[in-house]
Design a protein around this motif. Sequence first.
Motif, PDB file in Angstrom:
ATOM      1  N   PHE A 286      -3.413  13.164  -6.057  1.00 56.57           N
ATOM      2  CA  PHE A 286      -3.194  12.595  -7.387  1.00 56.57           C
ATOM      3  C   PHE A 286      -2.825  13.696  -8.370  1.00 56.57           C
ATOM      4  O   PHE A 286      -3.212  14.863  -8.207  1.00 56.57           O
ATOM      5  CB  PHE A 286      -4.438  11.820  -7.827  1.00 56.57           C
ATOM      6  N   HIS A 287      -2.078  13.306  -9.405  1.00 57.71           N
ATOM      7  CA  HIS A 287      -1.464  14.252 -10.340  1.00 57.71           C
ATOM      8  C   HIS A 287      -1.439  13.607 -11.716  1.00 57.71           C
ATOM      9  O   HIS A 287      -1.042  12.444 -11.859  1.00 57.71           O
ATOM     10  CB  HIS A 287      -0.034  14.545  -9.839  1.00 57.71           C
ATOM     11  N   VAL A 288      -1.898  14.352 -12.721  1.00 54.70           N
ATOM     12  CA  VAL A 288      -1.955  13.837 -14.079  1.00 54.70           C
ATOM     13  C   VAL A 288      -0.889  14.532 -14.930  1.00 54.70           C
ATOM     14  O   VAL A 288      -0.804  15.762 -14.935  1.00 54.70           O
ATOM     15  CB  VAL A 288      -3.339  14.054 -14.707  1.00 54.70           C
ATOM     16  N   ALA A 289      -0.093  13.742 -15.632  1.00 56.87           N
ATOM     17  CA  ALA A 289       0.916  14.286 -16.547  1.00 56.87           C
ATOM     18  C   ALA A 289       1.151  13.285 -17.664  1.00 56.87           C
ATOM     19  O   ALA A 289       1.339  12.088 -17.402  1.00 56.87           O
ATOM     20  CB  ALA A 289       2.221  14.571 -15.803  1.00 56.87           C
ATOM     21  N   ASP A 290       1.119  13.769 -18.898  1.00 57.57           N
ATOM     22  CA  ASP A 290       1.419  12.934 -20.067  1.00 57.57           C
ATOM     23  C   ASP A 290       0.548  11.685 -20.129  1.00 57.57           C
ATOM     24  O   ASP A 290       1.009  10.592 -20.468  1.00 57.57           O
ATOM     25  CB  ASP A 290       2.904  12.537 -20.071  1.00 57.57           C
ATOM     26  N   GLY A 291      -0.707  11.845 -19.754  1.00 52.85           N
ATOM     27  CA  GLY A 291      -1.639  10.732 -19.820  1.00 52.85           C
ATOM     28  C   GLY A 291      -1.481   9.704 -18.718  1.00 52.85           C
ATOM     29  O   GLY A 291      -2.111   8.642 -18.779  1.00 52.85           O
ATOM     30  N   LYS A 292      -0.666  10.012 -17.719  1.00 51.69           N
ATOM     31  CA  LYS A 292      -0.435   9.086 -16.610  1.00 51.69           C
ATOM     32  C   LYS A 292      -0.971   9.663 -15.298  1.00 51.69           C
ATOM     33  O   LYS A 292      -0.889  10.873 -15.059  1.00 51.69           O
ATOM     34  CB  LYS A 292       1.055   8.784 -16.458  1.00 51.69           C
ATOM     35  N   LEU A 293      -1.486   8.778 -14.469  1.00 53.71           N
ATOM     36  CA  LEU A 293      -1.956   9.159 -13.140  1.00 53.71           C
ATOM     37  C   LEU A 293      -0.892   8.799 -12.116  1.00 53.71           C
ATOM     38  O   LEU A 293      -0.560   7.621 -11.931  1.00 53.71           O
ATOM     39  CB  LEU A 293      -3.263   8.442 -12.795  1.00 53.71           C
ATOM     40  N   ASN A 294      -0.348   9.818 -11.463  1.00 54.52           N
ATOM     41  CA  ASN A 294       0.593   9.627 -10.367  1.00 54.52           C
ATOM     42  C   ASN A 294      -0.148   9.789  -9.053  1.00 54.52           C
ATOM     43  O   ASN A 294      -1.116  10.553  -8.957  1.00 54.52           O
ATOM     44  CB  ASN A 294       1.732  10.643 -10.460  1.00 54.52           C
ATOM     45  N   GLY A 295       0.302   9.089  -8.033  1.00 60.74           N
ATOM     46  CA  GLY A 295      -0.345   9.160  -6.736  1.00 60.74           C
ATOM     47  C   GLY A 295       0.656   9.331  -5.617  1.00 60.74           C
ATOM     48  O   GLY A 295       1.800   8.867  -5.706  1.00 60.74           O
ATOM     49  N   LEU A 296       0.224  10.022  -4.578  1.00 59.12           N
ATOM     50  CA  LEU A 296       1.065  10.231  -3.394  1.00 59.12           C
ATOM     51  C   LEU A 296       0.230   9.981  -2.148  1.00 59.12           C
ATOM     52  O   LEU A 296      -0.911  10.448  -2.056  1.00 59.12           O
ATOM     53  CB  LEU A 296       1.623  11.649  -3.380  1.00 59.12           C
ATOM     54  N   LEU A 297       0.775   9.229  -1.234  1.00 57.64           N
ATOM     55  CA  LEU A 297       0.155   9.011   0.075  1.00 57.64           C
ATOM     56  C   LEU A 297       1.065   9.581   1.148  1.00 57.64           C
ATOM     57  O   LEU A 297       2.254   9.240   1.200  1.00 57.64           O
ATOM     58  CB  LEU A 297      -0.062   7.515   0.339  1.00 57.64           C
ATOM     59  N   TYR A 298       0.498  10.451   2.002  1.00 58.81           N
ATOM     60  CA  TYR A 298       1.218  10.894   3.200  1.00 58.81           C
ATOM     61  C   TYR A 298       0.643  10.162   4.403  1.00 58.81           C
ATOM     62  O   TYR A 298      -0.567  10.183   4.644  1.00 58.81           O
ATOM     63  CB  TYR A 298       1.101  12.404   3.431  1.00 58.81           C
ATOM     64  N   GLN A 299       1.529   9.526   5.145  1.00 58.04           N
ATOM     65  CA  GLN A 299       1.147   8.738   6.310  1.00 58.04           C
ATOM     66  C   GLN A 299       1.785   9.362   7.543  1.00 58.04           C
ATOM     67  O   GLN A 299       3.004   9.452   7.642  1.00 58.04           O
ATOM     68  CB  GLN A 299       1.619   7.292   6.105  1.00 58.04           C
ATOM     69  N   ARG A 300       0.963   9.799   8.500  1.00 54.81           N
ATOM     70  CA  ARG A 300       1.491  10.503   9.679  1.00 54.81           C
ATOM     71  C   ARG A 300       2.258   9.566  10.602  1.00 54.81           C
ATOM     72  O   ARG A 300       3.196   9.969  11.291  1.00 54.81           O
ATOM     73  CB  ARG A 300       0.355  11.160  10.467  1.00 54.81           C
ATOM     74  N   SER A 301       1.831   8.301  10.644  1.00 58.40           N
ATOM     75  CA  SER A 301       2.401   7.324  11.566  1.00 58.40           C
ATOM     76  C   SER A 301       2.416   5.984  10.857  1.00 58.40           C
ATOM     77  O   SER A 301       1.415   5.594  10.248  1.00 58.40           O
ATOM     78  CB  SER A 301       1.549   7.241  12.838  1.00 58.40           C
ATOM     79  N   CYS A 302       3.540   5.272  10.928  1.00 61.27           N
ATOM     80  CA  CYS A 302       3.647   4.046  10.136  1.00 61.27           C
ATOM     81  C   CYS A 302       4.454   2.977  10.850  1.00 61.27           C
ATOM     82  O   CYS A 302       5.630   3.178  11.172  1.00 61.27           O
ATOM     83  CB  CYS A 302       4.294   4.356   8.794  1.00 61.27           C
ATOM     84  N   ASP A 303       3.813   1.857  11.111  1.00 57.11           N
ATOM     85  CA  ASP A 303       4.468   0.640  11.585  1.00 57.11           C
ATOM     86  C   ASP A 303       5.037  -0.054  10.345  1.00 57.11           C
ATOM     87  O   ASP A 303       4.314  -0.660   9.569  1.00 57.11           O
ATOM     88  CB  ASP A 303       3.428  -0.227  12.300  1.00 57.11           C
ATOM     89  N   VAL A 304       6.351   0.057  10.165  1.00 54.39           N
ATOM     90  CA  VAL A 304       6.975  -0.380   8.918  1.00 54.39           C
ATOM     91  C   VAL A 304       6.930  -1.892   8.754  1.00 54.39           C
ATOM     92  O   VAL A 304       6.801  -2.403   7.636  1.00 54.39           O
ATOM     93  CB  VAL A 304       8.428   0.159   8.843  1.00 54.39           C
ATOM     94  N   ALA A 305       6.999  -2.634   9.842  1.00 58.81           N
ATOM     95  CA  ALA A 305       7.035  -4.093   9.733  1.00 58.81           C
ATOM     96  C   ALA A 305       5.676  -4.677   9.372  1.00 58.81           C
ATOM     97  O   ALA A 305       5.565  -5.487   8.451  1.00 58.81           O
ATOM     98  CB  ALA A 305       7.547  -4.703  11.034  1.00 58.81           C
ATOM     99  N   LEU A 306       4.625  -4.287  10.092  1.00 60.65           N
ATOM    100  CA  LEU A 306       3.315  -4.888   9.879  1.00 60.65           C
ATOM    101  C   LEU A 306       2.402  -4.045   8.992  1.00 60.65           C
ATOM    102  O   LEU A 306       1.700  -4.561   8.133  1.00 60.65           O
ATOM    103  CB  LEU A 306       2.613  -5.130  11.220  1.00 60.65           C
ATOM    104  N   GLY A 307       2.404  -2.737   9.199  1.00 62.55           N
ATOM    105  CA  GLY A 307       1.450  -1.887   8.516  1.00 62.55           C
ATOM    106  C   GLY A 307       1.840  -1.480   7.110  1.00 62.55           C
ATOM    107  O   GLY A 307       1.008  -1.485   6.200  1.00 62.55           O
ATOM    108  N   LEU A 308       3.106  -1.103   6.911  1.00 61.55           N
ATOM    109  CA  LEU A 308       3.497  -0.502   5.638  1.00 61.55           C
ATOM    110  C   LEU A 308       3.288  -1.426   4.434  1.00 61.55           C
ATOM    111  O   LEU A 308       2.846  -0.952   3.383  1.00 61.55           O
ATOM    112  CB  LEU A 308       4.938   0.003   5.707  1.00 61.55           C
ATOM    113  N   PRO A 309       3.577  -2.722   4.511  1.00 61.14           N
ATOM    114  CA  PRO A 309       3.296  -3.566   3.335  1.00 61.14           C
ATOM    115  C   PRO A 309       1.832  -3.500   2.899  1.00 61.14           C
ATOM    116  O   PRO A 309       1.545  -3.475   1.693  1.00 61.14           O
ATOM    117  CB  PRO A 309       3.684  -4.966   3.818  1.00 61.14           C
ATOM    118  N   PHE A 310       0.904  -3.441   3.856  1.00 59.21           N
ATOM    119  CA  PHE A 310      -0.514  -3.283   3.519  1.00 59.21           C
ATOM    120  C   PHE A 310      -0.769  -1.910   2.918  1.00 59.21           C
ATOM    121  O   PHE A 310      -1.507  -1.768   1.941  1.00 59.21           O
ATOM    122  CB  PHE A 310      -1.374  -3.464   4.778  1.00 59.21           C
ATOM    123  N   ASN A 311      -0.201  -0.867   3.532  1.00 57.96           N
ATOM    124  CA  ASN A 311      -0.446   0.496   3.069  1.00 57.96           C
ATOM    125  C   ASN A 311       0.055   0.710   1.648  1.00 57.96           C
ATOM    126  O   ASN A 311      -0.613   1.371   0.839  1.00 57.96           O
ATOM    127  CB  ASN A 311       0.220   1.505   4.009  1.00 57.96           C
TER     128      ASN A 311
END
Length: 310
Positions: free
Chosen positions: A198-223
Amino acid sequence: MLAASPHPETQYLDLMRRIWSEGSERIDRTGIGTRSVFGATLRFDLAGGAMPLITSKRVYWKTATRELLWFLDGETNIRPLVLQGVSIWNEWPHARYVSETGDDIPLEDFVKRIANDESFAANWGDLGPVYGKQWVDWPTWRYRPDGLYEPGEGINQVAQVVESLRTNPGSRRHIIEGWNVAQLDRMALPPCHKTYQFHVADGKLNGLLYQRSCDVALGLPFNLWSAALLQRMLAQQTDLEPGEFIWMGGDVHLYLNHGELIEEQLTREPQGRPRLEIVRRPDSIFDYRIDDFSVLDYRPLGALKAPVAV
């Protein structure tokens, strides 16, 4: 006249299309086979309540939310999920039970036993030290005077991030990590969505998720939903505005037996702009309930189903 900006979901569908048409076919752990690309990024602006909730098929956001709250409880047993009707983790303990006992019980009957028999659930419903354990009770060891080690006090990474966002917003260490190398072999499934920053700038919270492995059809919408929801909760708890959510994937893949789902979804167009309202601010990041979340303007196209690869 300015052209309308692309719908945020378009980048998800473009990634799915690229994997399906250009991805390398590989034999994976499950034996089913995938088409895969390595390295992908999606970016979503969470301003105004916007959320990366996929509309080209129905995503059961309450199921994903219940799973996130289960993580934040530090739970590793499927029974609390089963009692809420959440089935997304059932296949893994069922497969272990069948393998270790030789009792080829149907999945549906296994889940009923988990729900109705606490002792059975204690023995067979646990997934090992998966996400929740690492997030709120990362194991430590203490060196004793006799030269031996004993378990120390667990580390609550989530609580630490809340505190650091409040007291030291410029830090580059707002991180929640799930990849505990020493315990991977004890987990039913090593963490796929492994690193949050997470990263704070100008009063906003930005977020980043790194995913090592991702099933784009079933998993990614949940993630996508779950990670953005965690960011929204953290923003509320730290008096920050939601900023940008960035998702990064390593091995990004589609399963070969999901072709019917994929090809149907790629014919669909995104629908509307769903928004999330958090209707209550609890005292702690650990005190949210499912009723605290309300989704507005979500009118997805029909559900698309495919088998989970275990």
